[in-house]
Design a protein around this motif. Structure first.
Motif, mmCIF file in Angstrom:
data_model
loop_
_atom_site.group_PDB
_atom_site.id
_atom_site.type_symbol
_atom_site.label_atom_id
_atom_site.label_comp_id
_atom_site.label_asym_id
_atom_site.label_seq_id
_atom_site.Cartn_x
_atom_site.Cartn_y
_atom_site.Cartn_z
ATOM 1 N N LEU A 171 -25.767 -75.641 26.376
ATOM 2 C CA LEU A 171 -24.452 -75.824 25.742
ATOM 3 C C LEU A 171 -23.409 -75.214 26.657
ATOM 4 O O LEU A 171 -23.633 -74.168 27.268
ATOM 5 C CB LEU A 171 -24.418 -75.128 24.381
ATOM 6 C CG LEU A 171 -25.495 -75.539 23.365
ATOM 7 C CD1 LEU A 171 -25.415 -74.655 22.127
ATOM 8 C CD2 LEU A 171 -25.330 -77.000 22.987
ATOM 9 N N ALA A 172 -22.256 -75.868 26.772
ATOM 10 C CA ALA A 172 -21.223 -75.374 27.692
ATOM 11 C C ALA A 172 -19.888 -75.271 26.957
ATOM 12 O O ALA A 172 -19.548 -76.126 26.132
ATOM 13 C CB ALA A 172 -21.100 -76.297 28.894
ATOM 14 N N PHE A 173 -19.138 -74.227 27.256
ATOM 15 C CA PHE A 173 -17.857 -73.979 26.597
ATOM 16 C C PHE A 173 -16.838 -73.514 27.635
ATOM 17 O O PHE A 173 -17.178 -73.012 28.690
ATOM 18 C CB PHE A 173 -17.980 -72.870 25.531
ATOM 19 C CG PHE A 173 -19.077 -73.102 24.539
ATOM 20 C CD1 PHE A 173 -18.852 -73.881 23.402
ATOM 21 C CD2 PHE A 173 -20.341 -72.570 24.739
ATOM 22 C CE1 PHE A 173 -19.877 -74.094 22.484
ATOM 23 C CE2 PHE A 173 -21.347 -72.779 23.829
ATOM 24 C CZ PHE A 173 -21.124 -73.540 22.702
ATOM 25 N N GLY A 174 -15.573 -73.650 27.236
ATOM 26 C CA GLY A 174 -14.500 -73.060 28.023
ATOM 27 C C GLY A 174 -14.037 -73.946 29.165
ATOM 28 O O GLY A 174 -14.470 -75.101 29.330
ATOM 29 N N GLU A 212 -13.294 -75.235 32.952
ATOM 30 C CA GLU A 212 -14.167 -75.461 34.100
ATOM 31 C C GLU A 212 -13.797 -74.497 35.228
ATOM 32 O O GLU A 212 -12.625 -74.241 35.473
ATOM 33 C CB GLU A 212 -14.024 -76.904 34.571
ATOM 34 C CG GLU A 212 -15.196 -77.360 35.403
ATOM 35 C CD GLU A 212 -15.232 -78.882 35.487
ATOM 36 O OE1 GLU A 212 -14.481 -79.405 36.315
ATOM 37 O OE2 GLU A 212 -15.991 -79.496 34.716
ATOM 38 N N LYS A 269 -18.508 -75.095 33.293
ATOM 39 C CA LYS A 269 -17.739 -74.455 32.234
ATOM 40 C C LYS A 269 -17.873 -72.928 32.358
ATOM 41 O O LYS A 269 -18.851 -72.418 32.897
ATOM 42 C CB LYS A 269 -18.253 -74.898 30.870
ATOM 43 C CG LYS A 269 -18.157 -76.406 30.611
ATOM 44 C CD LYS A 269 -16.737 -76.837 30.319
ATOM 45 C CE LYS A 269 -16.718 -78.305 29.843
ATOM 46 N NZ LYS A 269 -15.332 -78.770 29.602
ATOM 47 N N GLU A 279 -21.917 -70.827 29.449
ATOM 48 C CA GLU A 279 -23.029 -71.738 29.146
ATOM 49 C C GLU A 279 -24.077 -70.989 28.330
ATOM 50 O O GLU A 279 -24.317 -69.790 28.556
ATOM 51 C CB GLU A 279 -23.658 -72.268 30.432
ATOM 52 C CG GLU A 279 -22.740 -73.183 31.222
ATOM 53 C CD GLU A 279 -23.341 -73.608 32.552
ATOM 54 O OE1 GLU A 279 -23.254 -74.788 32.870
ATOM 55 O OE2 GLU A 279 -23.899 -72.743 33.256
#
Lengths: 458, 363
Positions: free
Chosen positions: A345-348, A350, A360, A363
């Motif tokens: 899962l990736a957030f935020g 880049e 991102k 992660e």
């Protein structure tokens, strides 16, 4: 990485080797090397680009995004039982650490890797048991010894990675002797001298591997781990005169014993890492383990006592121990399948990350795995009692990856955790002889292992 | 990267790992399986009460109690009390005790803890019948229905006395097993009986058959009532093992006798008939051995254990064993030399226990 740092690494590795005279195998094979590999049940032969590659497949080291330092801890709680009662098999716990340092030599990508497992309750545990004594042969002592390996990897072609190196054991050859005159009634008046001569000789065994990139599909990997064992020899001599109330009794006692321990069979592992779906990796390993080469750890011991008591003194000297007829363990080769799945899962926002494509800021990898290790130990119907059972392992894990979190850390800071449950279904042993001193028994158990690994990627 | 990163890392690791380099104490050895069949260790000081000196559970240099047979006092293995029946040489006024004289009576001692026999012997049998030849010994006791059956050796064979309470016995006329001239025993007088009651209520008798020469073998007989016996098979149930060239001579290659059968179940519930017995090798070394079979009521051969269960490496000469199976352990009683000194050169009853690491409750 600076040139100075790069030049220091081999020296550091050499210093490490000299400082660790008893480097042995292998908790990593039983409980996993690092939390990422542990969470994937060890199915990383085609997918180990961190320090765990030093155990699973050194070829992957060359794919490390940058200099990586890893430090972790693993704890395995063993609940192994015979006839429903816990046998107090040692829990296994210790530090796992490693360094991966990638670079280039004449535009050829290469990497240096070093990894270790250091048990924190002792560097080794070796016991020599009679072959009739029941013991969890594969779990009691073998995992509680130090592991160290050093590797180099190169990428000669864009689709091919090759790596290899050595892991280390230390064998012991020792001799001690005592000479002189012993006064039984006045021990402090004894005149004895002793000498000790012990050698710790290093034993090396190879670990090598290759990885082939299958386009966008992922990687195919193959790894080989060599066979090794500890050969422990001890010779003792006691020679002198025993003064018993003024009666001198010349005496000579010799003891020789040789034990093989920590046998690790050679194994070949074929791995596939399917990476065609973004953020998803599905790994499958199939290993062949040459357990049929397993050598009995039963000690070969000989002892002899000579004494010349004065005439008329009825002293009964003990008989020399009879030579042990060692029953071949007759373990059987086994194929070991392993499965592992990782989804990230990736957030935020880049960010640009050193050594890899933009990613991102945060992660969260989620991982699961399964492994099945069929017991290589044949039914123990005869005099030996190598207790063992099949082993099913289910593992789960998660991580937190902070990409380029600080200006001085332009790679990533990664924390991986894992927990693994191994279930050893009940196995019943029925003895062929009704006069067997151990008799029938049933063995089963569970193991719960967990750990965490912190990795800084520069 | 600065080199300080790697250096700090190694330093931290060295400090962390250097905190402990000594392994835990021995692990993996708890609750290991053991059939409690042997080997037996001799009882130690503190494991015997009634002022007995370990390993001798019974020691008297005037009547020489020996040849033990132990019976659970109430038939419940969970309670420790037992009765022990022993052969003795009764004192004769004006004569020095002779440890080599044939036994002349059978006595009973009680032991509240199952092993430390009291000092109040009760004479339960003396030789009265002509066929007994003035001697009774080598007792074996079992419960049959509501009675206690006492089998004993006498000059003319194996006799039986019955009792409702284990104290007052009434003889069954004549020997219940005498010499058999027609079979493999060639007329030798059977002696040293050992009797066991099987699950179906039938009984098995194992007995010593002297010969040929200085050797001895063990025969087997069966009975439905304990009185009428029929020999089993046309050869010994157990005989001295032959020496196989190139291998270590077995511990029983010269002589086997004094059988003491007991019925047990393996941890998996398989019934096992164990026959403990005295054995000697060709060098004259005496030990207690074990042979067993899975089919107690069948006639399958007894399989010897890999090694002796008691007396190995000792010059005490154990013989005439009997065992008492308890939850978690087995007690062994055997006749052997009372001690190593010259003044202790007479038979006494020593006790042992298996597994060797068991902790016995206080006497």
């Amino acid at each position: 990485m600076s040139k100075r740092a790069r030049s220091l690494l081999p020296a550091l590795a050499l210093a490490w080797l000299l400082a660790a005279p008893e480097a042995r195998a292998s908790a990593p094979g039983t409980y996993g090397m690092g939390s990422r590999a542990g969470a994937l049940s060890g199915a990383v032969t085609a997918d180990a680009a961190d320090f765990s590659g030093c155990f699973y497949n050194p070829a992957g080291l060359v794919s490390a995004p940058g200099l990586e330092l890893s430090l972790g801890y693993v704890y395995a709680d063993n609940r192994l039982r015979i006839n429903g009662k816990d046998n107090d098999v040692a829990d296994v716990h210790g530090l796992m650490a490693g360094i991966v340092a990638p670079g280039k030599i004449l535009s050829l990508p290469f990497a240096f890797g070093i990894a270790t497992y250091i048990p924190d309750d002792g560097l080794s545990r070796i016991r020599a048991l009679r072959q009739e004594t029941p013991r969890w042969e594969l779990y009691n002592d073998r995992p509680t010894i130090l592991f160290l390996s050093v590797h180099l990897a190169v990428r000669p072609l864009p689709w091919l990675e090759i790596g290899g190196g050595l892991a280390f054991l230390a064998a012991t050859r020792g001799r001690f002797g005592i000479r002189g005159e012993a006064d039984v009634l006045h021990p402090y008046d004894s005149q004895l001298s002793h000498e000790v001569d012990a050698d710790l000789t290093s034993i090396r065994y190879p670990i090598a591997g290759a990885r082939v990139k299958l386009g966008r599909l992922g990687y195919l990997g193959v790894a080989y781990r060599g066979q090794t064992k500890l050969d422990l020899s001890l010779q003792a001599n006691l020679e002198g005169i025993v003064d018993f109330a003024g009666v001198d009794v010349p005496l000579r006692y010799t003891l020789e014993t040789r034990t093989l321990d920590a046998f690790q069979p050679q194994q070949v592992v074929l791995g596939l890492s399917f990476q065609a779906v973004p953020r998803l990796r599905a790994n499958f390993d199939l290993g062949w383990v040459n357990w049929s080469a397993y050598e009995s750890p039963t000690p070969r011991t000989s002892a002899h006592l000579e004494a010349e008591p004065p005439p008329g003194v009825g002293v009964e000297l003990p008989e020399d121990p009879k030579p042990v007829v060692i029953v071949p363990p007759a373990f059987e080769d086994r194929f070991v399948p392993r499965l592992g799945v990782e989804y990230v899962l990736a957030f935020g926002a880049e960010r640009r990350v050193s050594g890899r494509p933009p990613a991102k800021a945060v992660e969260i990898p989620l991982r699961a795995g399964y492994a099945y290790e069929r017991s290589p130990v044949p039914p123990q119907e005869g005099p030996t009692n190598f207790v063992d059972a099949d082993r099913h392992t289910i593992s789960l894990g998660a991580g937190l990856v902070l990409n380029a979190p600080f200006s001085v850390l332009r790679g990533a800071l990664r924390l991986d955790t894992h927990v693994a449950l191994s279930v050893l279904p009940e196995r019943i042993t029925q003895k062929a002889s009704p006069a067997d001193f151990v008799g029938d028994y049933r063995a089963d158990g569970t193991m719960i292992a967990g750990g965490a690994t912190l990795t800084a990627s520069f | 990267m600065r080199t300080g990163h790697a250096g700090s890392f190694f330093l931290a690791l060295a400090l962390l790992s250097g905190c402990a380099t000594l392994a835990d104490s021995e692990t993996g050895g708890e609750n290991l399986p053991n059939a409690a069949a042997g080997p037996f260790r001799a009882l130690r000081a503190g494991e015997l009460g009634n002022l007995r000196s370990a390993p001798n559970a019974l020691d008297d240099d005037e009547t020489f109690p020996r040849d033990p047979a132990v019976l659970d006092a109430d038939g419940d293995p969970a309670t420790p009390a037992v009765f022990g029946y022993f052969a003795i040489t009764p004192e004769v006024p004006g004569q020095d005790p002779d440890p080599a004289a044939p036994p002349g009576a059978i006595v009973r001692h009680g032991a509240e803890d199952g092993r430390s026999f009291d000092r109040a012997p009760l004479v339960v049998l003396t030789p009265d019948e002509p066929w007994e030849g003035g001697t009774v010994g080598a007792p074996s006791v079992v419960r049959v229905g509501g009675e206690v059956f006492l089998y004993y050796a006498a000059a003319g064979g194996i006799g039986l006395a019955r009792s409702p309470d284990g104290e007052v016995f009434t003889r069954v006329a004549g020997p219940v097993l005498g010499p058999d001239a027609a079979g493999w025993e060639e007329g030798a007088v059977p002696r040293s009986p050992g009797v066991v009651v099987l699950d179906d209520g039938s009984l098995r008798l194992f007995y010593e058959v002297p010969g040929p020469g200085d050797a001895a073998r063990i025969g087997e007989a069966r009975s439905d009532d304990g009185v009428t016996w029929t020999r089993v098979g046309d050869g010994p149930a157990l005989a001295p093992r032959a020496v196989v060239p190139g291998t270590e001579p077995p511990y029983d290659d010269a002589w086997v006798g004094a059988p003491a059968p007991v019925l047990v179940r393996s941890a998996e519930g398989r019934p096992i008939l164990r026959v403990y017995h005295a054995a000697r090798d060709s060098l004259g070394r005496a030990v207690v051995g074990l042979a067993a079979r899975f089919d107690p009521a069948g006639a399958s051969p007894l399989q010897p254990a890999a090694s002796p269960v008691f007396g190995s490496g000792s010059s005490a000469g154990p013989r005439e064993p009997c065992v008492l199976v308890r939850p978690g352990h087995t007690l062994l009683f055997t006749t052997q030399r009372a001690g190593r000194t010259k003044s202790a050169n007479y038979p006494a009853v020593a006790a042992g226990v298996a597994p060797a690491d068991v902790s016995l409750p206080a006497p």
